[in-house]
Design a protein around this motif. Structure first.
Motif, PDB file in Angstrom:
ATOM      1  N   ALA A  30     -13.995  -3.575 -10.162  1.00  0.00           N
ATOM      2  CA  ALA A  30     -13.617  -4.243  -8.906  1.00  0.00           C
ATOM      3  C   ALA A  30     -13.832  -5.748  -9.029  1.00  0.00           C
ATOM      4  N   GLU A  31     -14.898  -6.138  -9.734  1.00  0.00           N
ATOM      5  CA  GLU A  31     -15.154  -7.574  -9.906  1.00  0.00           C
ATOM      6  C   GLU A  31     -14.131  -8.201 -10.861  1.00  0.00           C
ATOM      7  N   VAL A  32     -13.639  -7.434 -11.828  1.00  0.00           N
ATOM      8  CA  VAL A  32     -12.568  -7.944 -12.692  1.00  0.00           C
ATOM      9  C   VAL A  32     -11.300  -8.147 -11.859  1.00  0.00           C
ATOM     10  N   TRP A  33     -10.998  -7.172 -11.001  1.00  0.00           N
ATOM     11  CA  TRP A  33      -9.826  -7.315 -10.108  1.00  0.00           C
ATOM     12  C   TRP A  33      -9.963  -8.575  -9.257  1.00  0.00           C
ATOM     13  N   ALA A  34     -11.189  -8.853  -8.813  1.00  0.00           N
ATOM     14  CA  ALA A  34     -11.407 -10.043  -7.975  1.00  0.00           C
ATOM     15  C   ALA A  34     -11.071 -11.316  -8.753  1.00  0.00           C
ATOM     16  N   VAL A  35     -11.388 -11.329 -10.067  1.00  0.00           N
ATOM     17  CA  VAL A  35     -11.018 -12.480 -10.898  1.00  0.00           C
ATOM     18  C   VAL A  35      -9.499 -12.577 -10.991  1.00  0.00           C
ATOM     19  N   LEU A  36      -8.839 -11.436 -11.204  1.00  0.00           N
ATOM     20  CA  LEU A  36      -7.377 -11.436 -11.363  1.00  0.00           C
ATOM     21  C   LEU A  36      -6.680 -11.889 -10.082  1.00  0.00           C
ATOM     22  N   ARG A  37      -7.292 -11.553  -8.928  1.00  0.00           N
ATOM     23  CA  ARG A  37      -6.690 -11.952  -7.646  1.00  0.00           C
ATOM     24  C   ARG A  37      -6.654 -13.467  -7.464  1.00  0.00           C
ATOM     25  N   GLN A  38      -7.491 -14.186  -8.246  1.00  0.00           N
ATOM     26  CA  GLN A  38      -7.533 -15.643  -8.132  1.00  0.00           C
ATOM     27  C   GLN A  38      -6.483 -16.329  -9.013  1.00  0.00           C
ATOM     28  N   ILE A  39      -5.765 -15.556  -9.822  1.00  0.00           N
ATOM     29  CA  ILE A  39      -4.841 -16.174 -10.779  1.00  0.00           C
ATOM     30  C   ILE A  39      -3.473 -16.335 -10.120  1.00  0.00           C
ATOM     31  N   PRO A  40      -3.027 -17.591  -9.954  1.00  0.00           N
ATOM     32  CA  PRO A  40      -1.713 -17.773  -9.328  1.00  0.00           C
ATOM     33  C   PRO A  40      -0.577 -17.416 -10.274  1.00  0.00           C
ATOM     34  N   ASP A  41       0.515 -16.991  -9.698  1.00  0.00           N
ATOM     35  CA  ASP A  41       1.721 -16.786 -10.479  1.00  0.00           C
ATOM     36  C   ASP A  41       2.153 -18.152 -11.022  1.00  0.00           C
ATOM     37  N   PRO A  42       2.471 -18.257 -12.339  1.00  0.00           N
ATOM     38  CA  PRO A  42       2.785 -19.580 -12.893  1.00  0.00           C
ATOM     39  C   PRO A  42       4.045 -20.206 -12.302  1.00  0.00           C
ATOM     40  N   GLU A  43       4.988 -19.383 -11.887  1.00  0.00           N
ATOM     41  CA  GLU A  43       6.237 -19.931 -11.347  1.00  0.00           C
ATOM     42  C   GLU A  43       6.149 -20.169  -9.845  1.00  0.00           C
ATOM     43  N   ILE A  44       5.441 -19.296  -9.166  1.00  0.00           N
ATOM     44  CA  ILE A  44       5.366 -19.372  -7.710  1.00  0.00           C
ATOM     45  C   ILE A  44       3.890 -19.302  -7.333  1.00  0.00           C
ATOM     46  N   PRO A  45       3.174 -20.449  -7.457  1.00  0.00           N
ATOM     47  CA  PRO A  45       1.699 -20.419  -7.338  1.00  0.00           C
ATOM     48  C   PRO A  45       1.196 -19.985  -5.972  1.00  0.00           C
ATOM     49  N   VAL A  46       2.077 -19.868  -4.997  1.00  0.00           N
ATOM     50  CA  VAL A  46       1.635 -19.451  -3.667  1.00  0.00           C
ATOM     51  C   VAL A  46       1.182 -17.988  -3.667  1.00  0.00           C
ATOM     52  N   ILE A  47       1.655 -17.201  -4.634  1.00  0.00           N
ATOM     53  CA  ILE A  47       1.204 -15.810  -4.720  1.00  0.00           C
ATOM     54  C   ILE A  47       0.416 -15.611  -6.011  1.00  0.00           C
ATOM     55  N   SER A  48      -0.489 -14.633  -5.967  1.00  0.00           N
ATOM     56  CA  SER A  48      -1.281 -14.346  -7.161  1.00  0.00           C
ATOM     57  C   SER A  48      -0.575 -13.261  -7.978  1.00  0.00           C
ATOM     58  N   ILE A  49      -1.060 -13.093  -9.210  1.00  0.00           N
ATOM     59  CA  ILE A  49      -0.438 -12.079 -10.066  1.00  0.00           C
ATOM     60  C   ILE A  49      -0.687 -10.671  -9.534  1.00  0.00           C
ATOM     61  N   THR A  50      -1.759 -10.504  -8.754  1.00  0.00           N
ATOM     62  CA  THR A  50      -1.981  -9.178  -8.172  1.00  0.00           C
ATOM     63  C   THR A  50      -1.050  -8.974  -6.969  1.00  0.00           C
ATOM     64  N   LEU A 112       5.558  -5.655  -5.158  1.00  0.00           N
ATOM     65  CA  LEU A 112       5.054  -6.883  -4.537  1.00  0.00           C
ATOM     66  C   LEU A 112       4.277  -6.468  -3.283  1.00  0.00           C
ATOM     67  N   SER A 113       3.052  -6.964  -3.165  1.00  0.00           N
ATOM     68  CA  SER A 113       2.213  -6.526  -2.044  1.00  0.00           C
ATOM     69  C   SER A 113       2.732  -7.079  -0.723  1.00  0.00           C
ATOM     70  N   ALA A 114       2.343  -6.413   0.369  1.00  0.00           N
ATOM     71  CA  ALA A 114       2.723  -6.884   1.705  1.00  0.00           C
ATOM     72  C   ALA A 114       2.198  -8.299   1.912  1.00  0.00           C
ATOM     73  N   GLU A 115       0.979  -8.546   1.406  1.00  0.00           N
ATOM     74  CA  GLU A 115       0.401  -9.882   1.526  1.00  0.00           C
ATOM     75  C   GLU A 115       1.233 -10.891   0.730  1.00  0.00           C
ATOM     76  N   GLY A 116       1.689 -10.462  -0.452  1.00  0.00           N
ATOM     77  CA  GLY A 116       2.530 -11.341  -1.272  1.00  0.00           C
ATOM     78  C   GLY A 116       3.822 -11.688  -0.558  1.00  0.00           C
ATOM     79  N   ARG A 117       4.432 -10.687   0.092  1.00  0.00           N
ATOM     80  CA  ARG A 117       5.671 -10.942   0.849  1.00  0.00           C
ATOM     81  C   ARG A 117       5.425 -11.929   1.982  1.00  0.00           C
ATOM     82  N   ALA A 118       4.306 -11.726   2.684  1.00  0.00           N
ATOM     83  CA  ALA A 118       3.986 -12.615   3.807  1.00  0.00           C
ATOM     84  C   ALA A 118       3.750 -14.038   3.310  1.00  0.00           C
TER      85      ALA A 118
END
Ligand code: ZN
Length: 174
Positions: A30-50, A112-118
């Motif tokens: 879960a803590e690894v997932w938390a790190v991944l949630r902080q990584i922005p998409d390189p093309e669209i930094p407004v969303i994370s890779i998760t 794509l997550s609901a949060e990502g869409r929003a």
């Protein structure tokens, strides 16, 4: 006697850059997932890779973090940048990253997550939709038309809203 030339550091490799200050080394998946949630998409930094839904699984064995990702499509130029960003973030967190790519089943826009869409909508980008964008992300009018196959990046196409007259980007994929 001239000194032997040193090999140039590989640009962007983990070795030639200072480790960023981060929190304690993750001890659970879960803590690894938390790190991944902080990584922005390189093309669209407004969303994370998760948010993008490309991280399939995470397993943590001691300090070895095995992360499986599914590219949005095979041959996507952003996949290399995403893999590097994951490796650097996990190395910064004190882990040894092992990345694996899984192409089957293929990524779909449903991942794509609901949060990502929003987040995309808030950023003025129409989220992906099976039949193309269905409404203007700013005013929700369905009176929209495509003006160019490519927007500000190859992952986006450029659209125009005929109601509010605003141009907007549509996120196709990577
Ligand atoms: Zn509009």
């Amino acid at each position: 006697m001239t000194p032997r030339p040193q090999p140039a550091p590989v640009p962007g490799s983990a070795a030639d850059r200072p480790r960023r200050h981060t929190g304690p080394t993750p001890r659970t998946e879960a803590e690894v997932w938390a790190v991944l949630r902080q990584i922005p998409d390189p093309e669209i930094p407004v969303i994370s890779i998760t948010d993008l839904g490309i991280v399939r699984s995470v397993t943590l064995t001691g300090r070895v973090a095995r992360v499986t990702i599914t590219p949005t499509y095979s041959g996507c130029p952003a996949t290399g940048a995403i893999s590097l960003a994951i490796e650097l973030a996990l190395a910064d967190a004190g882990l040894r990253p092992v990345l694996e790519t899984q192409i089957d089943p293929p990524w779909t826009t449903d991942w794509l997550s609901a949060e990502g869409r929003a987040k995309l909508r808030r950023y003025g980008i129409a989220p992906p939709h099976a039949a193309g964008p269905d409404a203007c992300p700013r005013c929700s009018s369905p009176n929209i038309r495509r003006v160019s196959q490519f927007g500000s990046t190859p992952c986006k196409s450029a659209w125009q809203c005929d109601a509010c007259l605003e141009p907007f980007d549509y996120f196709k994929c990577h």
